[in-house]
Design a protein around this motif. Structure first.
Motif, mmCIF file in Angstrom:
data_model
loop_
_atom_site.group_PDB
_atom_site.id
_atom_site.type_symbol
_atom_site.label_atom_id
_atom_site.label_comp_id
_atom_site.label_asym_id
_atom_site.label_seq_id
_atom_site.Cartn_x
_atom_site.Cartn_y
_atom_site.Cartn_z
ATOM 1 N N GLU A 65 94.645 16.238 -16.154
ATOM 2 C CA GLU A 65 95.790 16.790 -16.888
ATOM 3 C C GLU A 65 96.462 17.907 -16.085
ATOM 4 O O GLU A 65 95.800 18.628 -15.341
ATOM 5 C CB GLU A 65 95.315 17.329 -18.234
ATOM 6 N N GLY A 66 97.797 18.019 -16.267
ATOM 7 C CA GLY A 66 98.544 19.072 -15.585
ATOM 8 C C GLY A 66 98.481 18.888 -14.090
ATOM 9 O O GLY A 66 98.652 17.786 -13.579
ATOM 10 N N ASP A 67 98.239 19.964 -13.365
ATOM 11 C CA ASP A 67 98.164 19.890 -11.904
ATOM 12 C C ASP A 67 96.730 19.702 -11.418
ATOM 13 O O ASP A 67 96.477 19.709 -10.211
ATOM 14 C CB ASP A 67 98.735 21.186 -11.289
ATOM 15 N N ASN A 68 95.795 19.574 -12.352
ATOM 16 C CA ASN A 68 94.386 19.452 -11.960
ATOM 17 C C ASN A 68 94.091 18.076 -11.366
ATOM 18 O O ASN A 68 94.689 17.081 -11.750
ATOM 19 C CB ASN A 68 93.478 19.667 -13.171
ATOM 20 N N ARG A 69 93.167 18.065 -10.433
ATOM 21 C CA ARG A 69 92.646 16.821 -9.885
ATOM 22 C C ARG A 69 91.129 16.916 -9.906
ATOM 23 O O ARG A 69 90.572 18.002 -10.088
ATOM 24 C CB ARG A 69 93.125 16.623 -8.436
ATOM 25 N N THR A 70 90.463 15.771 -9.711
ATOM 26 C CA THR A 70 88.994 15.814 -9.662
ATOM 27 C C THR A 70 88.534 16.576 -8.432
ATOM 28 O O THR A 70 87.417 17.062 -8.378
ATOM 29 C CB THR A 70 88.388 14.400 -9.568
ATOM 30 N N GLY A 71 89.419 16.664 -7.418
ATOM 31 C CA GLY A 71 88.970 17.135 -6.112
ATOM 32 C C GLY A 71 88.349 15.968 -5.379
ATOM 33 O O GLY A 71 88.155 14.880 -5.942
ATOM 34 N N ARG A 72 88.056 16.203 -4.123
ATOM 35 C CA ARG A 72 87.564 15.126 -3.262
ATOM 36 C C ARG A 72 86.165 14.675 -3.693
ATOM 37 O O ARG A 72 85.240 15.488 -3.730
ATOM 38 C CB ARG A 72 87.533 15.682 -1.844
ATOM 39 N N LEU A 73 86.051 13.393 -4.028
ATOM 40 C CA LEU A 73 84.759 12.810 -4.376
ATOM 41 C C LEU A 73 84.402 11.777 -3.317
ATOM 42 O O LEU A 73 85.228 10.928 -2.979
ATOM 43 C CB LEU A 73 84.825 12.131 -5.744
ATOM 44 N N GLU A 74 83.209 11.876 -2.777
ATOM 45 C CA GLU A 74 82.739 10.916 -1.772
ATOM 46 C C GLU A 74 81.599 10.121 -2.380
ATOM 47 O O GLU A 74 80.532 10.681 -2.658
ATOM 48 C CB GLU A 74 82.285 11.667 -0.520
ATOM 49 N N ILE A 75 81.842 8.847 -2.611
ATOM 50 C CA ILE A 75 80.923 8.007 -3.391
ATOM 51 C C ILE A 75 80.305 6.977 -2.452
ATOM 52 O O ILE A 75 80.986 6.037 -2.021
ATOM 53 C CB ILE A 75 81.688 7.296 -4.529
ATOM 54 N N VAL A 112 75.972 6.037 -10.496
ATOM 55 C CA VAL A 112 75.084 6.812 -9.617
ATOM 56 C C VAL A 112 75.511 6.543 -8.184
ATOM 57 O O VAL A 112 75.969 5.450 -7.857
ATOM 58 C CB VAL A 112 73.582 6.462 -9.793
ATOM 59 N N TRP A 113 75.391 7.550 -7.325
ATOM 60 C CA TRP A 113 75.836 7.396 -5.943
ATOM 61 C C TRP A 113 75.161 8.440 -5.060
ATOM 62 O O TRP A 113 74.488 9.344 -5.560
ATOM 63 C CB TRP A 113 77.358 7.513 -5.848
ATOM 64 N N GLN A 114 75.365 8.322 -3.781
ATOM 65 C CA GLN A 114 74.886 9.324 -2.831
ATOM 66 C C GLN A 114 76.078 10.055 -2.227
ATOM 67 O O GLN A 114 77.166 9.482 -2.107
ATOM 68 C CB GLN A 114 74.076 8.654 -1.723
ATOM 69 N N ASP A 115 75.875 11.317 -1.852
ATOM 70 C CA ASP A 115 76.924 12.053 -1.153
ATOM 71 C C ASP A 115 76.712 11.932 0.360
ATOM 72 O O ASP A 115 75.829 11.214 0.818
ATOM 73 C CB ASP A 115 76.995 13.515 -1.626
ATOM 74 N N ARG A 116 77.510 12.643 1.143
ATOM 75 C CA ARG A 116 77.465 12.478 2.602
ATOM 76 C C ARG A 116 76.151 12.927 3.227
ATOM 77 O O ARG A 116 75.855 12.588 4.379
ATOM 78 C CB ARG A 116 78.647 13.179 3.263
ATOM 79 N N SER A 117 75.360 13.710 2.480
ATOM 80 C CA SER A 117 74.049 14.102 3.012
ATOM 81 C C SER A 117 72.947 13.167 2.537
ATOM 82 O O SER A 117 71.787 13.313 2.922
ATOM 83 C CB SER A 117 73.728 15.542 2.584
ATOM 84 N N GLY A 118 73.305 12.208 1.674
ATOM 85 C CA GLY A 118 72.318 11.258 1.163
ATOM 86 C C GLY A 118 71.759 11.649 -0.196
ATOM 87 O O GLY A 118 71.001 10.889 -0.797
#
Ligand code: CO
Length: 190
Positions: A65-75, A112-118
């Protein structure tokens, strides 16, 4: 950082299942950074096979909503554990420039997922975040959003898309054909 070339339909990498990520190394981190730079102006999600890497990961940055974003998600190496409800949304895809179609997806997903560090993460996603996650997850299985349309709508969408992009598509198909071209058959006329 560098911008990457986006693979467009009908490149076969888009219909091929991607392989699990096993190395969480500098090469992966560079690719994630480059994909983010490639996507951020024009899209809200991008899967690795859309930049020519047949690996199971995608990135998202979805407006809320508005100007908000989730931000960068790495899935990375995601699994969808549950899907609930139904939602219809007009989707587009960087691999199908100019094509927009209504697609029905689950309104809510447990992912469920892993991030860039695992490291492992899990979340329940809703609304546009859930829609985007399912669209990108499909890419990893070699499924694009037109595959989620009825057979008739898919045929019309691909026909219209192919007409609009005739020059580039013909060029790709021509190159594909020249690789497997058979020797010309000799026809003897009576
Ligand atoms: Co897409």
């Amino acid at each position: 950082m560098a911008k990457l070339l986006i693979v467009t339909y009908p490149d076969p990498i888009l219909s091929t299942r991607c392989a699990e990520v096993t190395r969480f190394d500098a090469e992966l981190h560079q690719l994630l950074d480059d994909m983010y730079e490639t996507m951020i102006k024009d899209g809200i999600g991008l899967a690795a096979n859309q930049v020519g890497q047949s690996l199971r990961f995608f990135i998202m940055d979805v407006p809320l909503e508005g100007d908000n974003r989730t931000g960068r998600l790495e899935i990375i190496n995601p699994r969808i554990l549950a899907r609930r409800g139904e939602i219809k949304y007009e989707e587009g895809c960087l691999s199908f420039p100019g094509l927009y179609e209504n697609v029905i997806r689950a309104a809510e997903v447990d992912l469920v997922w892993q991030d860039r560090s695992g490291a492992e993460h899990s979340a329940t996603m809703r609304g546009l975040v859930a829609i985007c996650a399912q669209h990108e997850f499909d890419h990893l299985d070699g499924i694009t959003f037109v595959d989620r349309l009825s057979p008739l709508k898919k045929r019309i969408a691909l026909r219209d898309y192919t007409r609009a992009h005739r020059e580039t598509i013909d060029d790709k198909q021509f190159r594909a054909q020249t690789k497997v071209r058979r020797p010309p058959q000799t026809v003897s006329n009576p």
